[in-house]
Motif scaffolding. Structure first.
Motif, PDB file in Angstrom:
ATOM      1  N   GLY A  63       0.515  -1.121  -0.071  1.00 55.29           N
ATOM      2  CA  GLY A  63       0.063  -0.078   0.027  1.00 55.29           C
ATOM      3  C   GLY A  63       0.956   1.154   0.025  1.00 55.29           C
ATOM      4  O   GLY A  63       2.034   1.238  -0.333  1.00 55.29           O
ATOM      5  N   ILE A  64       0.396   2.330   0.263  1.00 61.99           N
ATOM      6  CA  ILE A  64       1.003   3.635   0.186  1.00 61.99           C
ATOM      7  C   ILE A  64       2.238   3.809   1.303  1.00 61.99           C
ATOM      8  O   ILE A  64       3.202   4.358   0.746  1.00 61.99           O
ATOM      9  CB  ILE A  64      -0.044   4.830   0.214  1.00 61.99           C
ATOM     10  N   ALA A  65       2.061   3.423   2.463  1.00 62.41           N
ATOM     11  CA  ALA A  65       2.920   3.253   3.321  1.00 62.41           C
ATOM     12  C   ALA A  65       4.353   2.473   2.779  1.00 62.41           C
ATOM     13  O   ALA A  65       5.461   2.802   2.977  1.00 62.41           O
ATOM     14  CB  ALA A  65       2.477   2.808   4.667  1.00 62.41           C
ATOM     15  N   PHE A  81      -2.843  -7.761  -6.159  1.00 63.16           N
ATOM     16  CA  PHE A  81      -2.146  -8.101  -7.425  1.00 63.16           C
ATOM     17  C   PHE A  81      -1.968  -6.586  -8.163  1.00 63.16           C
ATOM     18  O   PHE A  81      -1.371  -6.557  -9.389  1.00 63.16           O
ATOM     19  CB  PHE A  81      -3.074  -9.015  -8.303  1.00 63.16           C
ATOM     20  N   HIS A  82      -2.745  -5.524  -7.646  1.00 60.82           N
ATOM     21  CA  HIS A  82      -2.687  -4.454  -8.173  1.00 60.82           C
ATOM     22  C   HIS A  82      -1.410  -3.468  -7.912  1.00 60.82           C
ATOM     23  O   HIS A  82      -0.839  -3.829  -6.798  1.00 60.82           O
ATOM     24  CB  HIS A  82      -3.741  -3.309  -7.796  1.00 60.82           C
ATOM     25  N   ALA A  83      -0.823  -2.526  -8.688  1.00 58.07           N
ATOM     26  CA  ALA A  83      -0.001  -1.706  -8.384  1.00 58.07           C
ATOM     27  C   ALA A  83      -0.617  -0.807  -7.427  1.00 58.07           C
ATOM     28  O   ALA A  83      -1.521  -0.366  -7.325  1.00 58.07           O
ATOM     29  CB  ALA A  83       0.567  -0.797  -9.676  1.00 58.07           C
ATOM     30  N   VAL A  84       0.321   0.110  -6.487  1.00 61.37           N
ATOM     31  CA  VAL A  84      -0.254   0.840  -5.548  1.00 61.37           C
ATOM     32  C   VAL A  84      -1.201   1.937  -6.208  1.00 61.37           C
ATOM     33  O   VAL A  84      -0.863   2.482  -7.266  1.00 61.37           O
ATOM     34  CB  VAL A  84       1.069   1.451  -5.078  1.00 61.37           C
ATOM     35  N   VAL A  96      -6.977   6.192 -10.755  1.00 63.87           N
ATOM     36  CA  VAL A  96      -6.656   5.701  -9.238  1.00 63.87           C
ATOM     37  C   VAL A  96      -5.496   5.334  -9.017  1.00 63.87           C
ATOM     38  O   VAL A  96      -4.803   5.378  -7.755  1.00 63.87           O
ATOM     39  CB  VAL A  96      -7.783   4.689  -9.029  1.00 63.87           C
ATOM     40  N   PHE A  97      -4.492   4.585  -9.821  1.00 62.41           N
ATOM     41  CA  PHE A  97      -3.377   4.227  -9.634  1.00 62.41           C
ATOM     42  C   PHE A  97      -2.232   5.182  -9.540  1.00 62.41           C
ATOM     43  O   PHE A  97      -2.250   6.382 -10.283  1.00 62.41           O
ATOM     44  CB  PHE A  97      -3.015   3.249 -10.723  1.00 62.41           C
TER      45      PHE A  97
END
Length: 395
Positions: free
Chosen positions: A9-11, A35-38, A57-58
């Protein structure tokens, strides 16, 4: 140097990005269950309301990880942390060695016992995709329900309002954020929801769902409410079993000091899961918001690299419930405040509650008084001794 980060995630991603800037030659491995990029969780409600396209959103492209020479492991969970031999085991049976380990796993949403089509959760991009599917399948004159009284409940309120769906909200307390807000602030929010056409059901300890193939209604006590979609927002629940097995100290979160170090050598933690020592307040805090996660990611990278840096941030988080702004700043624990002071009123349409310890402001909750935010944040940052709050803020 081999850095391993659990949580994409972002952290965790911010920490990886900062580490690469600080240490161009190091090995960095980022392990993500998704499975998604951040992506930006802040933008998910805007995506659901079609205000931004899904691709926006990515925050990173999938190619970014390789370009930064970051090994990106997706769809795998960590099954063991070995602090003695300094490696983690993954669900595919592989082991990844580390010199420095960062835990940035966040938490999973709390689930209700019943699960039928039409029940929605809202934390991940996959949740947002699922909600859109449910919204598209709604019949004309559909009704929505919400169970929860916090930030996610506000997102559901705004989304259902956007789609002109009649809504009933039920929550366990006497009002929203019942453990944090004063009764006056809680009443202000309740009145605002009712004025905007929302049916409000407080003190709903148990919600029962009706329907087999698809949700038809939910009930609270003897009251049965028709609904075609039910949004659940009752908090997140981290899994600390791995940490306990690795003898990493946990309480409400993973305990760490002001440098974001846990009790185990070379293991750090950030984000929603981190219960960090805040020197300003002299106690450990959990701060589950976007700003906190991002700033901790930057700070922990410096500490992992060897630049001792105290995490120092007056954390704040803002949301709104059908246009009524609600802002939490700093340490808003009622139990740890020596006193609280109210500015404003229900009649005036805005209340700021100030949390005071040793005659210094440590936190504040603002409902309908966004203009107070800057001055209160500054008072907390500078640890200014309070005199007359009515002079500081116009009541």
């Amino acid at each position: 140097m081999k850095y391993v980060i659990i949580g994409g995630g972002i952290a965790g991603t911010t920490a990886a990005e900062e580490l690469r800037k600080l240490d161009p030659e190091s090995e960095i491995t980022l392990i993500s269950l998704e499975f998604h990029a951040v992506y930006s969780r802040v933008l998910l409600p805007h995506y659901v309301k079609a205000k931004v396209p899904r691709e926006r959103v990515f925050l990173k492209k999938e190619t970014w990880y390789a370009e930064q020479k970051i090994e990106w492991i997706v769809g795998e969970s960590v099954t063991k942390i070995d602090p003695v031999n300094q490696h983690v085991a993954l669900s595919d049976q592989t082991e990844v060695a580390y010199d420095k380990l960062l835990i940035a796993t966040g938490g999973e949403v709390k689930l209700i016992e019943q699960d039928v089509p039409g029940v929605s959760y809202f934390r991940t991009l996959d949740d947002a995709d699922h909600m859109l599917e449910l919204l598209r399948a709604l019949p004309l004159e559909a009704r929505a329900g919400i169970y929860g009284g916090g930030f996610i409940a506000c997102e559901y309120l705004n989304i259902f309002k956007h789609f002109n769906i009649a809504t009933t909200i039920a929550f366990r307390g006497a009002h929203m954020w019942s453990r944090a807000l004063s009764s006056e602030a809680g009443e202000l929010i309740t009145n605002h929801l009712i004025t905007n056409g929302v049916e409000v059901i407080p003190n709903a300890a148990v919600v029962e769902i009706h329907g087999e193939k698809i949700i038809e209604a939910f009930s609270v006590g003897d009251k049965k409410i028709s609904c075609h979609i039910l949004g659940i927002g009752v908090g997140i629940e981290p899994d600390f079993s791995l940490m306990r097995e690795a003898t990493i100290d946990v309480q409400d979160g993973i305990l760490c000091n002001q440098f974001l170090e846990t009790n185990m050598p070379n293991i750090y933690t950030v984000g929603d899961v981190a219960e960090f020592l805040d020197e300003r307040y002299g106690r450990h805090l959990l701060a589950g918001n976007w700003m906190n996660a991002q700033m901790q990611g930057r700070c922990v990278a410096r500490n992992m690299f060897g630049e001792r840096t105290v995490f120092n941030l007056v954390s704040s988080y803002a949301t709104n419930a059908l246009g009524l702004e609600i802002i939490f700043i700093g340490d808003t624990s009622r139990a740890h405040a020596a006193e609280s002071r109210l500015i404003g009123s229900i009649e005036a349409g805005g209340i700021s509650e100030l949390f005071v310890r040793n005659n210094r402001l440590v936190g504040a909750i603002l409902v309908g008084r966004n203009s107070d935010r800057a001055v209160l944040t500054k008072l907390i940052q500078e640890q200014t001794e309070l005199t007359d709050t009515s002079v500081i803020l116009s009541s």
